[in-house]
Enzyme design. Structure first.
Site, mmCIF file in Angstrom:
data_model
loop_
_atom_site.group_PDB
_atom_site.id
_atom_site.type_symbol
_atom_site.label_atom_id
_atom_site.label_comp_id
_atom_site.label_asym_id
_atom_site.label_seq_id
_atom_site.Cartn_x
_atom_site.Cartn_y
_atom_site.Cartn_z
ATOM 1 N N GLU A 176 -20.343 13.567 29.316
ATOM 2 C CA GLU A 176 -19.273 14.014 30.217
ATOM 3 C C GLU A 176 -17.916 13.428 29.818
ATOM 4 O O GLU A 176 -17.477 12.416 30.374
ATOM 5 C CB GLU A 176 -19.585 13.639 31.676
ATOM 6 C CG GLU A 176 -18.544 14.193 32.648
ATOM 7 C CD GLU A 176 -18.740 13.734 34.091
ATOM 8 O OE1 GLU A 176 -18.045 14.264 34.969
ATOM 9 O OE2 GLU A 176 -19.588 12.854 34.328
ATOM 10 N N LYS A 213 -21.312 18.112 30.186
ATOM 11 C CA LYS A 213 -20.664 18.281 31.491
ATOM 12 C C LYS A 213 -19.157 18.222 31.265
ATOM 13 O O LYS A 213 -18.621 17.176 30.874
ATOM 14 C CB LYS A 213 -21.120 17.208 32.480
ATOM 15 C CG LYS A 213 -20.485 17.381 33.865
ATOM 16 C CD LYS A 213 -21.159 16.523 34.925
ATOM 17 C CE LYS A 213 -20.465 16.692 36.276
ATOM 18 N NZ LYS A 213 -21.174 16.001 37.372
#
Length: 297
Positions: A176, A213
């Protein structure tokens, strides 16, 4: 094996991932948004007890099942806790929801327009415990503020370095590198990020997979090619501070990308609600996010 079923679900099933992983620094804000002020508790133990109760209320709600919520990212203390007398990862998987755990310990000060992850002490110990509890994967966040080639290259390199350590424990890492929605050149940062991610994904060994993500991009379908990459299990989107209706509108335009929302999922939930009100509000949020994750424009 459960691992194979979880992998198949995360790769193929329609739905989205709930992020219930606010940690120490962001917990007071999460409780305040829920309607519990800081004056209502004393110390970390009471604070974490209250936030665990909030999460259990969410996880045990009628709409919170694998029909639409295919995975959930947990804070470490939530992973170690119980729901209805069962370990949380076990409880979630029995409801058809794949469990993940947040492993990062927060962010370094900004350098080269980005914030790297702080060193993750005792990561191997946490990963071994997570695997034993039946957790499928992990999540770790760093932040990109500027369209800085050197900074973004450093962020992606760090993410993949830690991902390799996670992969050695048989867990699937969610990488992420969040691009701040306040970045003065968000689209420029996303173009650099896309190139850096592609370079590292193409270099992964054939037995190592990851999930991505990412902030919903300014240029529609920027990350769509990654959805078909051999080493990518799934591409998911963070809400990044966008309100739910705005986040869902943006997400619905991006193909191959499903939600992994935190604030945008729980914004309307309040401690003072009756169970019927709470369950209705959560059910509405789940339906809206599911729609944006599965029906693309």
């Amino acid at each position: 094996m459960a691992e194979n079923k979880m992998l198949a679900q995360m790769s193929e099933k329609s739905g989205f991932i709930a992020a219930l992983d606010q940690s120490g620094g962001s917990t007071p804000g999460a409780l305040r948004a829920y309607g519990i002020p800081a004056s209502a508790y004393n110390g970390d133990a009471e604070m974490f007890k209250l936030v665990h109760e909030m999460r259990v209320r969410i996880m045990t709600a009628p709409a919170f099942t694998g029909d639409k919520v295919i995975g959930t990212i947990l804070f470490e203390k939530t992973m170690d806790g119980e729901a209805e007398g069962k370990p949380v990862p076990t409880f979630l998987w029995e409801r058809g929801i794949v469990p993940f755990v947040k492993v990062d310990k927060g962010l370094e000060a900004e350098k080269d327009g980005v914030q790297l992850m702080k060193p993750i002490s005792d990561l191997d110990t946490l990963l071994a415990r997570a695997a034993k509890l039946g957790v499928f994967g992990t999540k770790m966040r760093s932040v990109i503020n500027l369209a800085s080639q050197d900074g973004i290259a450093a962020i992606v390199a760090q993410q993949f370095e830690v991902a390799a350590q996670i992969g050695r424990h048989g867990l699937i890492p969610i990488i992420e590198p969040e691009v701040s929605i306040k970045s003065p050149d968000k689209a420029g940062a996303e173009a650099i990020l896309k190139a850096e991610l592609a370079k590292h994904l193409d270099a992964l060994p054939h037995d190592r997979n990851v999930m991505l993500k990412l902030t919903i991009p300014d240029v529609t379908d920027t990350y769509a090619p990654f959805a078909g990459h051999d080493r990518v299990v799934r591409v998911v989107a963070l809400s990044g501070g966008y309100k739910r209706d705005d986040a869902c509108r943006r997400l619905a335009k991006n193909h191959g990308m499903i939600a992994s929302f935190s604030r945008a999922l729980v914004d309307d939930l309040k401690y003072s609600m009756s169970d019927a009100e709470f369950n209705a509000a959560l059910g509405h949020a789940i339906a809206e996010i599911y729609q944006a994750s599965t029906v693309k424009h």
